[in-house]
Design an enzyme around this catalytic site. Structure first.
Site, short mmCIF file in Angstrom:
data_model
loop_
_atom_site.label_atom_id
_atom_site.label_comp_id
_atom_site.label_asym_id
_atom_site.label_seq_id
_atom_site.Cartn_x
_atom_site.Cartn_y
_atom_site.Cartn_z
CE LYS A 31 -5.13 1.22 3.90
NZ LYS A 31 -4.66 0.08 4.15
CG ASP A 90 -12.02 3.73 5.01
OD1 ASP A 90 -11.23 4.47 4.81
OD2 ASP A 90 -12.34 2.68 5.46
CB SER A 104 -9.43 -2.39 0.55
OG SER A 104 -10.42 -3.45 1.02
CG ASN A 163 -1.91 -1.12 1.04
OD1 ASN A 163 -2.44 -1.56 0.22
ND2 ASN A 163 -2.12 -1.86 2.36
CG HIS A 201 -11.18 -2.80 5.99
ND1 HIS A 201 -10.76 -2.28 7.25
CD2 HIS A 201 -10.10 -3.14 5.37
CE1 HIS A 201 -9.29 -2.79 7.54
NE2 HIS A 201 -9.18 -3.35 6.35
CG HIS A 235 -7.18 1.50 -0.33
ND1 HIS A 235 -6.08 0.57 0.00
CD2 HIS A 235 -8.10 0.67 0.64
CE1 HIS A 235 -6.19 -0.26 0.72
NE2 HIS A 235 -7.23 -0.41 1.14
CD GLU A 266 -13.46 -0.11 1.88
OE1 GLU A 266 -12.76 -0.24 0.98
OE2 GLU A 266 -13.68 -1.31 2.74
N1 PMP Z 1 -9.96 1.22 5.68
C1 PMP Z 1 -9.83 0.26 4.51
C2 PMP Z 1 -10.71 0.57 3.34
C3 PMP Z 1 -8.51 -0.31 4.62
O1 PMP Z 1 -8.28 -1.17 3.41
C4 PMP Z 1 -7.83 -0.24 5.69
C5 PMP Z 1 -6.61 -1.03 5.81
N2 PMP Z 1 -6.38 -2.27 4.81
C6 PMP Z 1 -8.20 0.17 6.72
C7 PMP Z 1 -9.49 1.17 6.82
C8 PMP Z 1 -7.35 0.35 7.91
O2 PMP Z 1 -6.35 1.12 8.28
P1 PMP Z 1 -5.12 0.90 8.85
O3 PMP Z 1 -4.13 -0.08 8.24
O4 PMP Z 1 -4.42 2.23 8.95
O5 PMP Z 1 -5.34 0.32 10.25
#
Ligand code: PMP
Length: 380
Positions: A239, A205, A180, A45, A132, A208, A176
């Site tokens: 990321k 969210d 992801s 990421n 997520h 990404h 999101e």
């Molecule tokens: N939201 C999404 C859409 C993610 O893909 C991720 C991490 N894979 C997170 C939140 C969590 O973020 P972090 O790695 O900073 O805990």
């Protein structure tokens, strides 16, 4: 006494679902070294290459970063807030033109804290089915009821809202922006329209997309022009920014509410000052100059059949996905099999994520191995 756990692990192994931590020997730009092999890293990421870049780290330390310590010693509400935390929160407010912002220790902490606290008893959350795990865990902790609508299906969401909205006090819609595991993008304009029509709060969210989409790197809210209409925007520093931590930004009243009720914020030691300072330094000094590179990366992602820099190669079965990863490994590519419960059963896949220094030429052999043509969807 441990038989239950032993059997559970055996079961996972039998279904090609056993997870283990890999021995990564070294990372070097777009390459990663595993078992003595140099592989193109398609599972990172680190979209803009800011994490583990020695030059970047040295520059940060030399420009005053070495003033910051490696421990905050306390939660934010106790003694864990130095000026740099509030400065980063102010910078984010200014960027998004929002009233307030709040740092969390990770995107996981942010989503768990926000979704569990914003909807209480008698309230409701409507969540995209592919959101997520951190959003799902937040909803599970909430005292409210939640519904998961089919992925990106705005008609289904509206049907649910029509049927259920009247039965609850407060309503939250959460999605999101760039998904992801699928790399596709939510219909933000429609989400905004629905949250207004049904009197709800919209949480977006941008994990990404923050640092990747938009001239200012704000995310898809910027490219869609809806920044002012999304109630809460979540972004992560782990990321594109190459650091660690996360933030949420929105109206003062909601941020004050979160400060007083999000348990993952209240009850956890704040991130180290050096991390906060590094995130701030990258955003202030490095992000703007990456715009062209980011656009090129997104163009390559689109050429490979996605809507973003995340490209799913959907295989279906777990064992076939693991097999394909092995073949790619033998051919110089580091990819990871993504299996249930991360993705729905029967949709196991290889999730390719681009970084700005990966070129079309880098991807040629992979395309011929996987059959990825980019003409239709990125599926085998
Ligand atoms: N939201 C999404 C859409 C993610 O893909 C991720 C991490 N894979 C997170 C939140 C969590 O973020 P972090 O790695 O900073 O805990």
């Amino acid at each position: 006494m441990y038989d239950f756990y032993k059997n559970r692990i055996k079961e996972l192994e039998a279904h090609s679902r056993f997870r283990f931590i890999r021995n990564i020997e070294k990372k070097e730009g777009k390459y990663i070294y595993i078992n003595g092999r140099k592989l193109l890293n398609l599972s990172s990421n680190n979209y803009l290459n800011f994490a583990d870049d020695e030059g970047i780290v040295r520059e940060f330390l030399n420009t005053g970063g070495d003033r910051f310590s490696f421990g905050s010693a306390s939660a934010r509400l106790l003694t864990g807030t130095l000026p740099v935390y509030k400065e980063l929160e102010q910078l984010l407010c200014d960027m998004y033109k929002k009233e307030a912002a709040l740092l969390f220790n990770s995107g996981y902490h942010a989503n768990v804290g926000i979704n569990s606290s914003l909807a209480g008893k008698g309230d409701v959350i409507f969540s995209d089915k592919l959101n997520h795990a951190s959003i799902i865990d937040g909803m599970k902790l909430s005292q409210g009821k939640f519904f998961r609508y089919p992925h990106n299906d705005m008609e289904a969401l509206e049907r649910l809202l029509k049927r259920e909205r009247g039965n609850f006090k407060n309503a939250v819609i959460v999605s999101e922006s760039v998904f992801s595991m699928d790399g596709d993008i939510a219909d933000l304009r429609k989400l905004v329209e629905l949250k207004k029509k049904y009197n709800g709060i919209l949480i977006l969210d941008e994990a990404h997309a923050f640092g990747v989409f938009g001239k200012n790197g704000l995310g898809v809210n910027e490219t869609t022009g809806v920044t002012g209409e999304v109630d809460l925007i979540v972004g992560t520093f782990g990321k594109a920014i190459g650091s660690t931590g996360a933030f949420v930004t929105g109206r003062r009243v909601l941020i004050d509410y979160l400060i007083n009720s999000a348990r993952s914020f209240i009850f956890s030691t704040a991130l180290a000052p050096v991390n906060i300072a590094f995130s701030m330094w990258i955003i202030e000094n490095k992000l703007a100059s990456t715009y062209e590179k980011r656009e090129k990366m997104l163009a390559l992602g689109r050429k490979l059949g996605s809507e973003s820099h995340i490209i799913p190669v959907i295989v279906g079965e777990n064992d076939k996905t693991v097999e394909l990863c092995d073949i790619l490994f033998q051919n110089g590519y580091f990819t990871l099999p993504i299996r249930p419960p991360t993705v729905p059963a029967g949709t196991s896949r290889i999730r390719l994520s681009l970084t700005t220094d990966i070129t079309e030429t880098d991807m040629e052999k992979l395309c011929s191995i996987t059959g990825l043509t980019g003409k239709e969807t990125a599926a085998l």
